[in-house]
Motif scaffolding. Structure first.
Motif, PDB file in Angstrom:
ATOM      1  N   ARG A  53       0.752  -1.167  -0.094  1.00  0.00           N
ATOM      2  CA  ARG A  53      -0.087   0.071   0.046  1.00  0.00           C
ATOM      3  C   ARG A  53       0.842   1.268   0.169  1.00  0.00           C
ATOM      4  N   ILE A  54       0.347   2.373  -0.674  1.00  0.00           N
ATOM      5  CA  ILE A  54       0.916   3.739  -0.428  1.00  0.00           C
ATOM      6  C   ILE A  54      -0.002   4.298   0.469  1.00  0.00           C
ATOM      7  N   ARG A  55       0.273   5.067   1.116  1.00  0.00           N
ATOM      8  CA  ARG A  55      -0.808   5.934   1.939  1.00  0.00           C
ATOM      9  C   ARG A  55      -1.395   7.178   1.318  1.00  0.00           C
ATOM     10  N   ASP A  56      -2.567   6.556   1.349  1.00  0.00           N
ATOM     11  CA  ASP A  56      -3.732   7.762   0.638  1.00  0.00           C
ATOM     12  C   ASP A  56      -3.306   7.859  -0.944  1.00  0.00           C
ATOM     13  N   GLY A  57      -2.616   6.871  -1.462  1.00  0.00           N
ATOM     14  CA  GLY A  57      -2.193   6.724  -2.828  1.00  0.00           C
ATOM     15  C   GLY A  57      -1.123   7.962  -3.091  1.00  0.00           C
ATOM     16  N   GLN A 231      10.225  -8.343  -1.977  1.00  0.00           N
ATOM     17  CA  GLN A 231      10.118  -7.290  -2.423  1.00  0.00           C
ATOM     18  C   GLN A 231      11.169  -6.202  -2.043  1.00  0.00           C
ATOM     19  N   THR A 232      11.449  -5.155  -2.918  1.00  0.00           N
ATOM     20  CA  THR A 232      12.460  -4.227  -2.805  1.00  0.00           C
ATOM     21  C   THR A 232      12.374  -3.437  -1.550  1.00  0.00           C
ATOM     22  N   GLY A 233      11.117  -3.219  -0.951  1.00  0.00           N
ATOM     23  CA  GLY A 233      11.068  -2.164  -0.106  1.00  0.00           C
ATOM     24  C   GLY A 233       9.741  -2.347   0.671  1.00  0.00           C
ATOM     25  N   PRO A 234       9.422  -1.702   1.856  1.00  0.00           N
ATOM     26  CA  PRO A 234       8.438  -2.254   2.772  1.00  0.00           C
ATOM     27  C   PRO A 234       7.082  -1.447   2.005  1.00  0.00           C
ATOM     28  N   PRO A 235       5.900  -1.890   2.640  1.00  0.00           N
ATOM     29  CA  PRO A 235       4.747  -1.185   2.216  1.00  0.00           C
ATOM     30  C   PRO A 235       4.931   0.415   2.627  1.00  0.00           C
ATOM     31  N   ASN A 236       4.345   1.539   1.747  1.00  0.00           N
ATOM     32  CA  ASN A 236       4.468   2.808   1.679  1.00  0.00           C
ATOM     33  C   ASN A 236       5.937   3.237   1.323  1.00  0.00           C
ATOM     34  N   GLY A 237       6.842   2.342   0.887  1.00  0.00           N
ATOM     35  CA  GLY A 237       8.204   2.431   1.006  1.00  0.00           C
ATOM     36  C   GLY A 237       8.603   3.708  -0.293  1.00  0.00           C
ATOM     37  N   LEU A 238       7.657   3.937  -0.874  1.00  0.00           N
ATOM     38  CA  LEU A 238       7.798   5.117  -2.063  1.00  0.00           C
ATOM     39  C   LEU A 238       8.115   6.354  -1.200  1.00  0.00           C
TER      40      LEU A 238
END
Length: 262
Positions: A53-57, A231-238
């Motif tokens: 997931r990305i928080r709030d997109g 995966q290469t990062g955690p959720p919300n990692g962007l």
């Protein structure tokens, strides 16, 4: 170019990839036994250009706040390449290569490549993301749905993570690292020496999921299947652990599943 399904065989292993359905591995059979949950949304799909997931997109891209479609309100989840039609670049007896060009709503032009390689006792999936222009943050990973039961006892999931990302009420990591807790899980774990998770169907089959990447999400809250997601990062990692794709440094990741009969 074709979007027809591609099937590879090696020994008594058979893998089928559906480029027209998000380039997911739609089937993996060992001696005729199907390991993956069947259905349009299942199998094993690539998560790009982000995982979880990305928080709030929303994510920060340089000085810009980007808004992704809320496909799991209130968040955006698992990228959108899984819903897209990919192209088959080339196939051989034991390897196939597929591509997908990033497009709206993603703000940057780029290309995603997935390589599927099969041997008699292993499947290797490789993802690459390259940019055609500016640098941008991205993630890559896989979301396999392994059948919980292959006709005998339920699967057992064994791994030794260094930590668990504390999960907030919004299903996103809070930023705190905690000691790993017993399942059931819909959680992200840190494995700094690389993902190493073993699934055991007692008396039947053992599958070892490995990746050089240090993050894995384990999801086992459904009766039909369990998910082990390198995966290469955690959720919300962007937002929290951005990994940049640059013109000279594409993002590349791979996972190998190795099996043996018990």
């Amino acid at each position: 170019m074709t979007t027809q399904e591609t099937t590879l065989t090696a020994g008594d292993a058979e893998v089928t990839v559906a480029p027209g359905n998000g380039c997911r591995v739609s089937s993996l059979k060992i001696a005729g036994t199907e390991l993956l949950r069947q259905g349009q949304k299942y199998g094993c799909f690539p998560m790009v250009p982000w995982c979880g997931r990305i928080r709030d997109g929303r994510f920060l891209d340089g000085g810009h706040v980007r808004q992704m479609p809320l496909n799991s309100p209130p968040h955006a989840i698992h990228g959108f390449a899984r819903d897209a039609e990919w192209k088959t670049a080339r196939t051989s007896a034991a390897e196939a290569v597929f591509t997908y060009d990033l497009t709206e709503p993603w703000p940057h032009p780029g290309r995603v490549t997935q390589i599927v390689a099969l041997t008699e006792d292993s499947l290797t999936l490789t993802l690459g993301i390259e940019t055609y222009g500016d640098s941008f943050p991205a993630q890559a990973g896989w979301h396999p749905w392994f059948n919980r039961n292959l006709g005998g006892e339920d699967v057992r999931v064994d791994f030794e993570p260094a930590w668990q990302e504390e999960r907030g009420d919004d299903h996103l990591p809070t930023g705190r690292r905690i000691d790993p807790k017993p399942g059931p899980w819909d959680d992200c774990f840190g494995m700094p020496d690389g993902v190493d998770v073993t699934l055991t169907w007692p008396g039947q089959l053992e599958v070892n999921v490995k990746s050089r990447e240090p993050w894995v999400v384990v999801y086992d809250e459904q009766d039909a299947a369990v998910c082990v997601e390198p995966q290469t990062g955690p959720p919300n990692g962007l937002n929290t652990q951005p990994r940049l794709v640059t013109p000279v440094d594409p993002l590349e990741a791979s996972t190998t599943w190795t099996w043996r009969r018990l």
